[in-house]
Design a protein around this motif. Structure first.
Motif, PDB file in Angstrom:
ATOM      1  N   GLU A 295       5.302  -7.046  -1.605  1.00  0.00           N
ATOM      2  CA  GLU A 295       4.687  -5.931  -0.882  1.00  0.00           C
ATOM      3  C   GLU A 295       3.234  -6.260  -0.530  1.00  0.00           C
ATOM      4  O   GLU A 295       2.768  -5.943   0.566  1.00  0.00           O
ATOM      5  N   LEU A 296       2.551  -6.919  -1.462  1.00  0.00           N
ATOM      6  CA  LEU A 296       1.165  -7.286  -1.215  1.00  0.00           C
ATOM      7  C   LEU A 296       1.060  -8.255  -0.040  1.00  0.00           C
ATOM      8  O   LEU A 296       0.218  -8.087   0.844  1.00  0.00           O
ATOM      9  N   GLU A 297       1.927  -9.263  -0.001  1.00  0.00           N
ATOM     10  CA  GLU A 297       1.876 -10.240   1.077  1.00  0.00           C
ATOM     11  C   GLU A 297       2.154  -9.574   2.425  1.00  0.00           C
ATOM     12  O   GLU A 297       1.472  -9.854   3.422  1.00  0.00           O
ATOM     13  N   ALA A 298       3.134  -8.674   2.465  1.00  0.00           N
ATOM     14  CA  ALA A 298       3.424  -7.965   3.708  1.00  0.00           C
ATOM     15  C   ALA A 298       2.226  -7.127   4.138  1.00  0.00           C
ATOM     16  O   ALA A 298       1.876  -7.067   5.326  1.00  0.00           O
ATOM     17  N   ARG A 299       1.589  -6.498   3.172  1.00  0.00           N
ATOM     18  CA  ARG A 299       0.408  -5.672   3.456  1.00  0.00           C
ATOM     19  C   ARG A 299      -0.740  -6.535   3.984  1.00  0.00           C
ATOM     20  O   ARG A 299      -1.419  -6.182   4.950  1.00  0.00           O
ATOM     21  N   LEU A 300      -0.935  -7.687   3.369  1.00  0.00           N
ATOM     22  CA  LEU A 300      -2.019  -8.572   3.788  1.00  0.00           C
ATOM     23  C   LEU A 300      -1.773  -9.109   5.198  1.00  0.00           C
ATOM     24  O   LEU A 300      -2.710  -9.260   5.987  1.00  0.00           O
ATOM     25  N   ARG A 301      -0.512  -9.386   5.514  1.00  0.00           N
ATOM     26  CA  ARG A 301      -0.209  -9.881   6.861  1.00  0.00           C
ATOM     27  C   ARG A 301      -0.498  -8.824   7.909  1.00  0.00           C
ATOM     28  O   ARG A 301      -0.939  -9.147   9.020  1.00  0.00           O
ATOM     29  N   GLU A 302      -0.247  -7.571   7.566  1.00  0.00           N
ATOM     30  CA  GLU A 302      -0.593  -6.498   8.499  1.00  0.00           C
ATOM     31  C   GLU A 302      -2.100  -6.488   8.758  1.00  0.00           C
ATOM     32  O   GLU A 302      -2.560  -6.344   9.902  1.00  0.00           O
ATOM     33  N   LEU A 303      -2.881  -6.654   7.696  1.00  0.00           N
ATOM     34  CA  LEU A 303      -4.331  -6.660   7.842  1.00  0.00           C
ATOM     35  C   LEU A 303      -4.800  -7.852   8.672  1.00  0.00           C
ATOM     36  O   LEU A 303      -5.702  -7.722   9.508  1.00  0.00           O
ATOM     37  N   GLU A 304      -4.204  -9.024   8.455  1.00  0.00           N
ATOM     38  CA  GLU A 304      -4.594 -10.206   9.222  1.00  0.00           C
ATOM     39  C   GLU A 304      -4.227 -10.035  10.695  1.00  0.00           C
ATOM     40  O   GLU A 304      -4.972 -10.462  11.587  1.00  0.00           O
ATOM     41  N   THR A 305      -3.087  -9.390  10.968  1.00  0.00           N
ATOM     42  CA  THR A 305      -2.709  -9.121  12.363  1.00  0.00           C
ATOM     43  C   THR A 305      -3.738  -8.224  13.037  1.00  0.00           C
ATOM     44  O   THR A 305      -4.165  -8.473  14.169  1.00  0.00           O
ATOM     45  N   LEU A 306      -4.168  -7.177  12.327  1.00  0.00           N
ATOM     46  CA  LEU A 306      -5.188  -6.289  12.882  1.00  0.00           C
ATOM     47  C   LEU A 306      -6.513  -7.030  13.068  1.00  0.00           C
ATOM     48  O   LEU A 306      -7.206  -6.839  14.076  1.00  0.00           O
TER      49      LEU A 306
END
Length: 731
Positions: A295-306
């Motif tokens: 879940e953390l990795e998915a969350r971090l990828r969302e932040l990097e996309t933004l």
């Protein structure tokens, strides 16, 4: 008190049925004494109304400055509880009250990370003046607008700009977290209803910033801002049949401050993605607990996309705000507020916390003209010696080497620090005498304080920083003499021993060290992230030139080197990219031809075995000008674009310290950092066995140490020069 005497209010002074006119701790001046009543007529610097004269009794006044309501302090040492909870030294707190008939204070501990503010009783010995207060801050506080109180957590509801050299810049963005400190520093700001807020990270610089802000423009709750997770509170049905049920979770991908007409929330149900502008009350901010690794990795990828979208729009400051609001919470650390108070007011130890928690690489840009060494400006810098002496990867090898060699020796300890821990280890191992040299006067005073406490048989005052393995229970006498501080030790097992502590530089001929050939052992730890950048070569060369060491003397460490290796393009994790953005004003790129101080650099990125850029032979005497040509053959194919350097210390042939190895362990770390330079903006694809030649120059003849590196790729006679003369100096 007499007329004209300075006095302080020992309690709140009230008028008109209980209205507070003067707060306890306020300073005043006695104007006159009423003989008939014995009351004192006093005017106070801060009173309502200003300039009012008050008739008070002697019990309501103090001659010494008491603690004041709203006064900021910090914990002087760690406070431990039986529940295993620990409050760390340096944690800020604000005075709420003082107990009657007791010296105990009631303070409000400032929130730190995920821990909210709470009240605590402490003794005056537990606290000290808070470091890093803004200029002109009165450090006391009455009632604040909008019901705010010192240590309240607040969030900015809009961008806050400050005037810079080239015009206004956004220092704080929407949703950025801060803490109420008290009243602003100017009367104009107070009249406008502003409060002084310490925001955790200034976007254009990264470090904490104090700003005077309208109280009405602050929110006590986190905002629905970019990067935040939002939960659907009412069922949502879209024309295409997509339904978002109550409890569906989305992420805010745009917000009103980014130039859009409304907030935009993106929801994904596993098969379909839907972005929409929520109506009031349809979604609410979701407070994330600590999540699983997936879940953390998915969350971090969302932040990097933004963050990538912000890059395209040139809005790096938005990235900083987004990460400040999300990274700490994603790791279970709440808002991350006030962590910098526990780390010398800087953003980098805060990022080190993220790096340590996430076990990830951190790169800090370092100036090409670095800090001067031990013989220069560095002697005036206060380092975190407490972290140093608790670094097992550093201390344990030193202790093992000293235990094997110190018995019966006369020791010279250079750069002994505020604990004199190498000299202490030598005495505990049976050294006959130790002369310890330290150039920092503050460190010398702290060291003397430890010895004096031990001579009195006290342990509580030394336990904060002095570990049990360095304690000297047999200290009998401490004498402050003209040229040194003399410490006498006695014991049945080791006999009489002596330590002399000198304040100054070992290179100073006026320092009253022993004569030629007097020392049979030398110990030092004047080593930085590179072997030569703390002037160890100059210091040891001077000692050898003056003949202070006996012919058969032991030197610990006996040698040190800086090892260099070519590296491939760093394959950074999502967390590492985000931490880099947070530390570099939102920019995710690693700048080429820039020196970086590295933590947890991946050894897997090395394309060849490391070789010595410089080698300092402390036992025989170091060479002050070193020029080397290092030839590497890549052990595997890879995209070459940089070099990595790290410290290796050979203590005695049997014990050593390899800083890269310490950083590579899953549960180990080092108080030393390593060095990384990205040489090429465009990497070179190399096959296994490719030849890389590094021509290195280390000039240690003066301070600071100066380095030069040129790199070529290809076989002899057909080399391609990819870097011609990258230079840097100091630490």
């Amino acid at each position: 008190p007499k007329p004209g005497s300075a006095v302080y209010a020992a309690e709140h002074l009230t008028v008109n049925g209980g209205r507070i006119a003067v707060r306890f701790g306020a300073s005043g001046v006695v104007q006159e004494i009423q003989e008939s009543s014995g009351l004192f007529i006093v005017t106070f610097a801060e009173s309502i109304p200003p300039g009012q004269k008050f008739a008070v009794s002697s019990e309501q006044l103090e001659l010494a400055a008491p603690y004041r309501q709203g006064q900021w302090l910090q914990l002087k040492s760690d406070i431990s509880f039986r529940s295993k909870r620990v409050l760390r030294a340096g944690q800020p707190c604000v005075v709420r009250d003082v107990r009657c008939g007791s010296a105990m204070l009631v303070v409000r501990m400032a929130p730190v990370a995920a821990v909210d503010a709470f009240d605590l009783s402490v003794s005056p010995e537990d606290v000290e003046a808070l470091v890093g207060l803004p200029a002109s801050f009165s450090n006391s506080c009455g009632a604040l607008p909008e019901g705010f109180a010192p240590a309240d957590i607040v969030f900015a509801t809009a961008d806050i700009a400050v005037q810079g050299p080239s015009g206004p810049t956004v220092a704080v963005g929407l949703g950025d977290v801060g803490m109420v400190f008290g009243e602003p520093t100017t009367p104009e700001a107070r009249s406008k209803g502003e409060v002084l807020v310490r925001f955790e990270a200034r976007q254009d610089q990264g470090n904490p910033v104090f700003l005077s802000v309208l109280a009405k423009s602050l929110s006590r709750s986190p905002l629905l801002s970019c990067g935040k997770r939002a939960e659907v509170k009412k069922p949502l049905q879209f024309p295409d049949g997509f339904v978002a049920d109550v409890g569906s979770v989305g992420i805010v991908v745009q917000s009103v401050v980014d130039g859009h007409e409304a907030d935009v929330v993106q929801i994904h149900d596993g098969t379909k993605e839907k972005s929409f502008q929520p109506l009031p009350g349809t979604v609410s901010l979701l407070h994330d607990p600590k999540v699983t690794s997936d879940e953390l990795e998915a969350r971090l990828r969302e932040l990097e996309t933004l963050a990538t979208l912000f890059d395209a729009a040139g809005k790096h400051g938005r990235t900083v705000s987004m990460l400040e609001q999300n990274l700490w919470a994603a790791l279970g650390m709440g808002t991350g507020v006030n962590l910098s108070f526990l780390a010398h007011q800087s953003k980098w130890p805060r990022l080190g916390t993220l790096s340590l928690e996430g076990k990830c690489l951190t790169l800090k840009t370092t100036s090409a003209e670095g800090m001067d060494g031990t013989l220069g400006g560095e002697s005036k810098v206060r380092f975190d010696h407490e972290a140093l002496i608790h670094d097992a990867t550093r201390v344990d090898p030193y202790a093992a080497a000293i235990r094997a060699a110190a018995k019966g020796k006369t020791v010279l300890d250079i750069g002994t620090g505020p604990v004199c821990f190498l000299a202490r280890l030598c005495l505990r191992a049976g050294a006959r005498a130790a002369d310890a040299v330290e150039s920092n006067t503050s460190s010398v005073e702290r060291a003397v304080g430890f010895f004096e406490a031990e001579a009195r048989g006290e342990t509580s005052s030394t336990g904060r920083i002095l570990p049990s393995w360095a304690a000297l229970p047999n200290v009998q006498e401490v004498r402050r003499e003209e040229h040194a501080v003399s410490v006498r030790l006695t014991g049945a097992e080791l006999g009489d021993q002596e330590l002399q502590l000198f304040c100054g530089l070992s290179t100073d001929p006026d320092l009253r060290l022993r004569g030629r050939g007097s020392y049979t052992m030398l110990v030092h730890e004047i080593l930085g992230d590179m072997a030569g950048n703390e002037d160890a070569a100059l210091v040891l060369d001077d000692i050898h030139q003056r003949g202070l060491l006996a012919p058969d003397s032991v030197v610990i460490p006996r040698a040190s080197s800086t090892l260099l290796a070519p590296t491939e393009v760093l394959n950074r994790t999502t967390m590492e990219k985000l931490v880099h953005r947070l530390g570099h004003s939102g920019d995710g790129d690693i700048k080429p031809l820039t020196r970086h101080s590295a933590r947890r650099f991946p050894s897997a990125a090395l394309l060849a075995d490391a070789q010595a850029l410089e080698l300092l032979d402390f036992a025989k005497g170091p060479q002050l000008l070193q020029e080397r040509t290092l030839e590497f053959r890549t052990t595997r194919p890879g995209d070459f674009d940089g070099v990595h350097m790290h410290l290796h210390v050979d203590l005695d042939g049997a014990n050593s310290i390899d800083v890269l190895g310490a950083h590579s362990g899953p549960d180990s770390d080092s108080s030393w950092s390593t060095v990384y330079v990205r040489l090429l903006s465009k990497p070179m694809a190399l096959a296994a066995g490719s030849r890389i030649v590094c021509r290195c120059r280390a000039d240690l003849r003066d301070r600071p140490a100066r380095y030069r590196l040129s790199v070529a790729v290809g076989e002899e006679g057909s080399e391609q020069h990819v870097c011609d003369g990258f230079e840097w100096s100091g630490g």
